[in-house]
Design a protein around this motif. Structure first.
Motif, PDB file in Angstrom:
ATOM      1  N   ARG A  87      -4.223   8.545  -1.940  1.00  0.00           N
ATOM      2  CA  ARG A  87      -3.407   7.374  -2.262  1.00  0.00           C
ATOM      3  C   ARG A  87      -1.920   7.628  -2.072  1.00  0.00           C
ATOM      4  O   ARG A  87      -1.106   6.722  -2.280  1.00  0.00           O
ATOM      5  N   ARG A  88      -1.526   8.837  -1.706  1.00  0.00           N
ATOM      6  CA  ARG A  88      -0.096   9.130  -1.601  1.00  0.00           C
ATOM      7  C   ARG A  88       0.344   9.467  -0.181  1.00  0.00           C
ATOM      8  O   ARG A  88       1.208  10.314   0.032  1.00  0.00           O
ATOM      9  N   ARG A  92       1.400   0.119  -5.226  1.00  0.00           N
ATOM     10  CA  ARG A  92       0.002   0.502  -5.450  1.00  0.00           C
ATOM     11  C   ARG A  92      -0.069   1.526  -6.570  1.00  0.00           C
ATOM     12  O   ARG A  92      -0.941   1.476  -7.432  1.00  0.00           O
ATOM     13  N   ASP A  93       0.837   2.489  -6.555  1.00  0.00           N
ATOM     14  CA  ASP A  93       1.025   3.449  -7.642  1.00  0.00           C
ATOM     15  C   ASP A  93       2.514   3.492  -7.924  1.00  0.00           C
ATOM     16  O   ASP A  93       3.326   3.453  -7.000  1.00  0.00           O
ATOM     17  N   GLU A 132       0.839  -1.210   0.000  1.00  0.00           N
ATOM     18  CA  GLU A 132       0.000   0.000   0.000  1.00  0.00           C
ATOM     19  C   GLU A 132       0.867   1.250   0.000  1.00  0.00           C
ATOM     20  O   GLU A 132       0.913   1.999   0.968  1.00  0.00           O
TER      21      GLU A 132
END
Length: 216
Positions: free
Chosen positions: A142-143, A189-190, A102
């Motif tokens: 998400r970061r 995740r990214d 994650e």
């Protein structure tokens, strides 16, 4: 070619594998000592490798880089190769399972791209500007966690200090294990990639995972 290393060899193995799949004719890559860690990590690659002493003088040889999409392989070939031959490695699978999933993973390639003026003229670019722009393409929620994978973590800590503003940042431990680094790219995740074959293969491995698992 002597400048070749892991990521370059993977393209050759993928090319040999794709040609065999498409034509039925068996293609093999001549063994070089620098391949040995990759053959140990990904045992399925051994079936695509041949020692020079096992090649008859009558057999066809080519000298190539094997990195031209559309000629040496298709992108589907890379995904299938990564899935069937690389992700099938039990050792590499254990590495992937142990890495944080994650997180935004940022890969930064420095090394001779920036110490060699000729290479810098070809491959050098504004890393900090690129990473900053790419990071802000990722939704804020998400970061919150960033993992940096780089051959020059000290440079990254100094020049990418904006990564730590309001979020958790960690660096892959040194001395580096290239397969631990690759596993971290594969489970991101990214994923923010560098302009290097190592980085590209992290992206191919990530893209070869299931739709539920693969990163943005």
């Amino acid at each position: 070619a002597e400048p070749m290393n892991g990521g370059n060899y993977l393209y050759l193995w993928a090319t040999a594998w794709a040609r065999h799949r498409d034509t039925g004719e068996r293609w093999l890559v001549r063994h070089k000592p620098k391949m040995d860690p990759w053959l140990q990590e990904f045992p399925a690659l051994r079936d695509l490798t041949v020692g020079e002493s096992d090649v008859s003088w009558r057999q066809k040889r080519t000298v190539e880089w094997g990195q031209q999409a559309g000629r040496d392989f298709r992108f589907k070939d890379l995904r299938d190769f990564a899935r069937e031959l690389m992700l099938a490695s039990k050792t590499f699978g254990r590495r992937m399972a142990a890495r944080p999933h994650e997180a935004v993973v940022v890969n930064v390639r420095r090394g001779d791209y920036y110490t060699d003026e000729k290479l810098k003229a070809v491959f050098g670019f504004d890393i900090a500007g690129y990473v900053h722009a790419a990071l802000h393409r990722i939704p804020a929620e998400r970061r919150d966690r960033v993992v940096v994978v780089s051959d020059d973590p000290d440079w990254c800590a100094t020049n990418l200090d904006f990564l730590g503003r309001g979020r958790s940042v960690s660096f892959m431990p040194t001395p580096h294990d290239m397969f631990e680094d690759l596993a971290q790219l594969a489970v991101a995740r990214d994923l923010i990639l560098a302009n290097s074959t190592f980085s590209y293969w992290g992206g191919y491995l990530a893209s070869a995972r299931s739709a539920r698992e693969r990163p943005r």
